[in-house]
Motif scaffolding. Structure first.
Motif, PDB file in Angstrom:
ATOM      1  N   ASP A 315      38.966 -27.899 -20.475  1.00 10.08           N
ATOM      2  CA  ASP A 315      37.994 -28.362 -19.485  1.00 10.08           C
ATOM      3  C   ASP A 315      38.643 -29.130 -18.347  1.00 10.08           C
ATOM      4  O   ASP A 315      37.939 -29.670 -17.484  1.00 10.08           O
ATOM      5  CB  ASP A 315      36.942 -29.252 -20.168  1.00 10.08           C
ATOM      6  N   ASP A 316      39.965 -29.191 -18.336  1.00  9.36           N
ATOM      7  CA  ASP A 316      40.662 -29.872 -17.248  1.00  9.36           C
ATOM      8  C   ASP A 316      40.362 -29.161 -15.923  1.00  9.36           C
ATOM      9  O   ASP A 316      40.356 -27.926 -15.851  1.00  9.36           O
ATOM     10  CB  ASP A 316      42.168 -29.856 -17.525  1.00  9.36           C
ATOM     11  N   PRO A 317      40.105 -29.924 -14.852  1.00 16.39           N
ATOM     12  CA  PRO A 317      39.796 -29.278 -13.562  1.00 16.39           C
ATOM     13  C   PRO A 317      40.893 -28.346 -13.062  1.00 16.39           C
ATOM     14  O   PRO A 317      40.610 -27.424 -12.290  1.00 16.39           O
ATOM     15  CB  PRO A 317      39.609 -30.478 -12.619  1.00 16.39           C
ATOM     16  N   ALA A 318      42.138 -28.571 -13.509  1.00 21.94           N
ATOM     17  CA  ALA A 318      43.232 -27.703 -13.052  1.00 21.94           C
ATOM     18  C   ALA A 318      43.078 -26.273 -13.540  1.00 21.94           C
ATOM     19  O   ALA A 318      43.668 -25.352 -12.960  1.00 21.94           O
ATOM     20  CB  ALA A 318      44.569 -28.271 -13.507  1.00 21.94           C
ATOM     21  N   TYR A 319      42.292 -26.054 -14.607  1.00 21.47           N
ATOM     22  CA  TYR A 319      42.131 -24.721 -15.178  1.00 21.47           C
ATOM     23  C   TYR A 319      40.769 -24.112 -14.859  1.00 21.47           C
ATOM     24  O   TYR A 319      40.358 -23.149 -15.518  1.00 21.47           O
ATOM     25  CB  TYR A 319      42.306 -24.780 -16.699  1.00 21.47           C
ATOM     26  N   GLN A 320      40.074 -24.643 -13.868  1.00 24.77           N
ATOM     27  CA  GLN A 320      38.722 -24.185 -13.590  1.00 24.77           C
ATOM     28  C   GLN A 320      38.628 -23.294 -12.352  1.00 24.77           C
ATOM     29  O   GLN A 320      37.531 -23.002 -11.893  1.00 24.77           O
ATOM     30  CB  GLN A 320      37.789 -25.405 -13.408  1.00 24.77           C
ATOM     31  N   GLY A 321      39.754 -22.889 -11.773  1.00 25.18           N
ATOM     32  CA  GLY A 321      39.703 -22.045 -10.585  1.00 25.18           C
ATOM     33  C   GLY A 321      39.094 -20.684 -10.889  1.00 25.18           C
ATOM     34  O   GLY A 321      39.251 -20.137 -11.982  1.00 25.18           O
ATOM     35  N   TRP A 322      38.423 -20.084  -9.897  1.00 26.81           N
ATOM     36  CA  TRP A 322      37.753 -18.802 -10.128  1.00 26.81           C
ATOM     37  C   TRP A 322      38.485 -17.641  -9.459  1.00 26.81           C
ATOM     38  O   TRP A 322      38.390 -16.507  -9.909  1.00 26.81           O
ATOM     39  CB  TRP A 322      36.327 -18.851  -9.594  1.00 26.81           C
ATOM     40  N   LEU A 323      39.274 -17.900  -8.386  1.00 30.45           N
ATOM     41  CA  LEU A 323      39.965 -16.809  -7.717  1.00 30.45           C
ATOM     42  C   LEU A 323      41.327 -16.558  -8.363  1.00 30.45           C
ATOM     43  O   LEU A 323      41.610 -15.455  -8.835  1.00 30.45           O
ATOM     44  CB  LEU A 323      40.136 -17.136  -6.234  1.00 30.45           C
ATOM     45  N   PHE A 324      42.158 -17.569  -8.374  1.00 36.26           N
ATOM     46  CA  PHE A 324      43.463 -17.483  -9.039  1.00 36.26           C
ATOM     47  C   PHE A 324      43.553 -18.632 -10.034  1.00 36.26           C
ATOM     48  O   PHE A 324      44.218 -19.650  -9.772  1.00 36.26           O
ATOM     49  CB  PHE A 324      44.615 -17.555  -8.028  1.00 36.26           C
ATOM     50  N   PRO A 325      42.905 -18.505 -11.184  1.00 39.20           N
ATOM     51  CA  PRO A 325      42.860 -19.629 -12.128  1.00 39.20           C
ATOM     52  C   PRO A 325      44.229 -19.889 -12.744  1.00 39.20           C
ATOM     53  O   PRO A 325      45.015 -18.966 -12.995  1.00 39.20           O
ATOM     54  CB  PRO A 325      41.857 -19.165 -13.181  1.00 39.20           C
ATOM     55  N   VAL A 397      44.020 -20.214 -21.288  1.00 36.34           N
ATOM     56  CA  VAL A 397      45.278 -20.530 -21.955  1.00 36.34           C
ATOM     57  C   VAL A 397      46.087 -19.256 -22.149  1.00 36.34           C
ATOM     58  O   VAL A 397      45.545 -18.154 -22.212  1.00 36.34           O
ATOM     59  CB  VAL A 397      45.040 -21.215 -23.328  1.00 36.34           C
ATOM     60  N   ARG A 398      47.402 -19.427 -22.212  1.00 39.26           N
ATOM     61  CA  ARG A 398      48.329 -18.378 -22.640  1.00 39.26           C
ATOM     62  C   ARG A 398      48.999 -18.891 -23.903  1.00 39.26           C
ATOM     63  O   ARG A 398      49.818 -19.814 -23.845  1.00 39.26           O
ATOM     64  CB  ARG A 398      49.370 -18.079 -21.564  1.00 39.26           C
ATOM     65  N   CYS A 399      48.637 -18.300 -25.009  1.00 39.78           N
ATOM     66  CA  CYS A 399      49.096 -18.805 -26.303  1.00 39.78           C
ATOM     67  C   CYS A 399      50.271 -17.972 -26.797  1.00 39.78           C
ATOM     68  O   CYS A 399      50.178 -16.742 -26.889  1.00 39.78           O
ATOM     69  CB  CYS A 399      47.950 -18.779 -27.319  1.00 39.78           C
ATOM     70  N   TYR A 400      51.367 -18.655 -27.146  1.00 36.54           N
ATOM     71  CA  TYR A 400      52.559 -18.012 -27.696  1.00 36.54           C
ATOM     72  C   TYR A 400      52.717 -18.414 -29.156  1.00 36.54           C
ATOM     73  O   TYR A 400      52.171 -19.423 -29.602  1.00 36.54           O
ATOM     74  CB  TYR A 400      53.807 -18.429 -26.909  1.00 36.54           C
ATOM     75  N   THR A 401      53.489 -17.646 -29.872  1.00 39.34           N
ATOM     76  CA  THR A 401      53.703 -17.920 -31.296  1.00 39.34           C
ATOM     77  C   THR A 401      54.908 -18.807 -31.550  1.00 39.34           C
ATOM     78  O   THR A 401      55.278 -19.021 -32.698  1.00 39.34           O
ATOM     79  CB  THR A 401      53.875 -16.600 -32.068  1.00 39.34           C
TER      80      THR A 401
END
Length: 595
Positions: A315-325, A397-401
């Motif tokens: 929910d951080d504002p940095a991850y809320q973009g709609w064009l280039f999130p 998110v981009r989740c890695y193992t």
């Protein structure tokens, strides 16, 4: 005279601190030596040797001869006893020397591309372009202040090359040390004041190490693809064409000679040893520090700017973009961190969390194998895994193992796709294992019924959130009662009574060879699996408990046949009531419209 005075005192001489001088007395001759680090005074009388400490004896005041020895004060003398050898071993063993060379080579590996880059720039780039590269300063300043920090920051990416460089450099040094007869002989190879041993070892390492990179890559990135490339002739042909040509071969030689010269200057006193200092205190300490430096340099686990999936605030504002999130790179500790399932302890009946090891199939699906060594009390681990699974599917998110994958973020590996995560979560038996354990305990366990009901009541809110509820057959009373509370618990207990009767009958047919009853074994298997019962797990547990079905088979028949019929009657009644209500509603609406 000094020998005559001290000889009767051999049993009572004590060792004290020597600041400036060591006096050596061998066969009656007195000699002086200035040593900075030794706390001992070595005296030799024929075959006997002892240690004597002298305080504040300036070396310039010591003179050869018995009458003017210059020894004015002996302090804090105590017994040391006689010893055959009190000399300090300062030169490290061969394997320690080779290990130090390898560790130092690995530590300096991030500098090697910079050395090679400078060689290429000065060979092929004109002065104007060179000036544009370093911005009007110098290549030395640009390399030290710009390239070196970046190279060391991305050092984990160079780990396979560091491993290859370290192993090959250690092997070349071992061969050279054995061939020359020791490090002292190696140190004598010089061209005027310049050493030759280090540059030659560096050049030999640089020329041969490219052929070792496939093996080091397979060691670092263990997997079937890396292991399969070890014997690939095309890979070695590619390495040969890239490295052994007129463009790159001089670069390799220059890098090896320069790196070897630097390492030689740094390691020479450590490899040869310093007189009076044990190698464990000097070379051993440096080797330990180098090992710690390797961990800090190449391990991504020491990088604090990589977040675990649980620490990401979607929910951080940095991850809320709609064009280039912006998507947050994060990691989990392997796919197994998501693969936790509920279970019940067969001895106490308490809720436990069991971890499973996933294995991906060729079609993209997963099969799971229970990890018997990893089991946690309570449902907390499963609940956390379920929350992580939901967050991993979030588009922010981009989740890695692995931490390494998140640190490099799409450079060394791809993040887990949403379809891949869905397939993995679909294979997790979040509720099946708990229901199977509850069924086993209701049949053959020694756990009190009240304890079993308490555990099921604790699990019930979590079971209702799993996909198993939606897969229940229509006649399952548990599926008909999805509300939280006593109703759902009673429905679950009623369903367990039916499954217990079915499992007992199935065991009679398969294990005891009983005659066929009103229901065939295949039908019982289908119904049990549809209800979320893991038959392999149940049969394995019952076999360990050496349980056998009871003799009241007819009662199980009545339960197996009667309860589904009762549920079908309830379903028909519910459908009839629904149709009646719908008809009444239609008639009411039509009458209201006409009136």
């Amino acid at each position: 005279q000094l020998q005559t005075i001290l000889s009767p005192m051999l049993p009572v001489i004590r060792r004290v601190c020597c600041h400036d001088a060591i006096v050596g007395l061998r066969s009656g001759a007195l000699r002086t030596t200035r040593l900075r680090h030794s706390p001992r005074l070595a005296l030799g009388f024929g075959e006997k040797r002892l240690v004597l400490a002298v305080r504040a004896i300036p070396a310039r005041r010591l003179r050869t001869g018995a009458s003017r020895c210059g020894v004015r004060r002996l302090a804090d003398v105590a017994a040391l006893g006689e010893s055959d050898n009190c000399s300090v071993e300062s030169q490290p063993p061969l394997l320690v020397r080779a290990g130090l060379v390898g560790a130092t080579t690995a530590l300096l590996t991030p500098l090697f591309p910079i050395i090679g880059f400078n060689q290429l720039v000065f060979r092929f780039v004109d002065p104007n372009t060179r000036n544009a590269i370093h911005g009007g300063t110098s290549m030395l300043y640009f390399s030290a202040m710009v390239l070196a920090p970046k190279s060391f920051f991305w050092a984990p990416l160079l780990l396979p090359f560091a491993v290859g460089n370290s192993v090959v450099a250690s092997g070349v040094y071992l061969a050279a040390d054995l061939a020359a007869g020791g490090p002292v002989a190696l140190s004598k190879f010089k061209l005027g004041p310049l050493p030759l041993t280090g540059p030659l070892i560096g050049a030999a390492t640089a020329v041969t190490v490219p052929l070792a990179y496939p093996a080091s890559w397979a060691i670092v990135y263990q997997g079937q693809e890396s292991s399969g490339q070890l014997m690939d002739p095309e890979l070695y042909s590619l390495i040969y064409n890239m490295c052994y040509n007129s463009f790159m071969f001089p670069c390799l030689l220059t890098t090896g000679v320069g790196a070897g010269f630097i390492i030689h200057i740094v390691l020479q006193p450590l490899v040869l040893g310093v007189a009076g200092i044990p190698w464990t205190r000097l070379t051993g300490a440096v080797l330990a520090a180098a090992s710690a430096g390797l961990v800090a340099l190449y391990s991504t686990s020491t990088r604090s700017d990589v977040m675990h999936l649980r620490d990401v605030d979607v929910d951080d504002p940095a991850y809320q973009g709609w064009l280039f999130p912006t998507r947050a790179p994060c990691f989990i500790q392997g796919e197994a961190e998501l693969c936790w399932a509920f279970g019940l302890d067969y001895d106490t009946g308490q809720v436990v969390s069991e971890r499973h090891q996933p294995q991906r199939q060729s079609d993209g699906s997963y099969t799971l194998r229970i990890d018997a060594d990893v089991r946690q009390p309570g449902p907390a681990s499963v609940v956390e895994a379920m929350n992580l699974g939901k967050k991993a599917q979030d588009s922010r998110v981009r989740c890695y193992t692995s931490r390494r994958g998140a640190y490099f973020d799409c450079i060394t590996e791809d993040p887990m796709s949403r379809d891949e995560i869905k397939q993995l979560l679909k294979a997790i038996p979040s509720a099946q294992t708990a229901l199977t354990d509850a069924l086993v305990l209701s049949i053959a366990g020694d756990v009190p019924r009240e304890r079993l009901q308490e555990s099921l009541k604790e699990l019930l809110p979590h079971l209702l959130q799993t996909s198993l509820v939606g897969r229940f057959t229509s006649w399952n009373p548990y599926a008909k009662s999805r509300a939280h509370g006593e109703g759902s618990l009673q429905g679950l207990l009623a369903d367990l009574r039916l499954r217990a009767a079915q499992l007992r009958e199935l065991r009679r047919l398969q294990k005891q060879g009983a005659a066929m009853g009103p229901v065939q074994a295949e039908e019982l298997e289908v119904e049990l699996r549809a209800a979320g019962i893991d038959l392999e797990r149940a049969n394995s547990a019952l076999d360990r408990l050496t349980w056998k079905p009871g003799a009241d088979r007819e009662a199980d028949w009545r339960t197996i046949v009667g309860q589904p019929r009762q549920m079908k009657t309830w379903e028909r009644a519910a459908v009839g009531a629904g149709v009646a209500l719908a008809s009444f509603a239609v008639v009411s609406v039509g009458y209201s419209y006409l009136s």
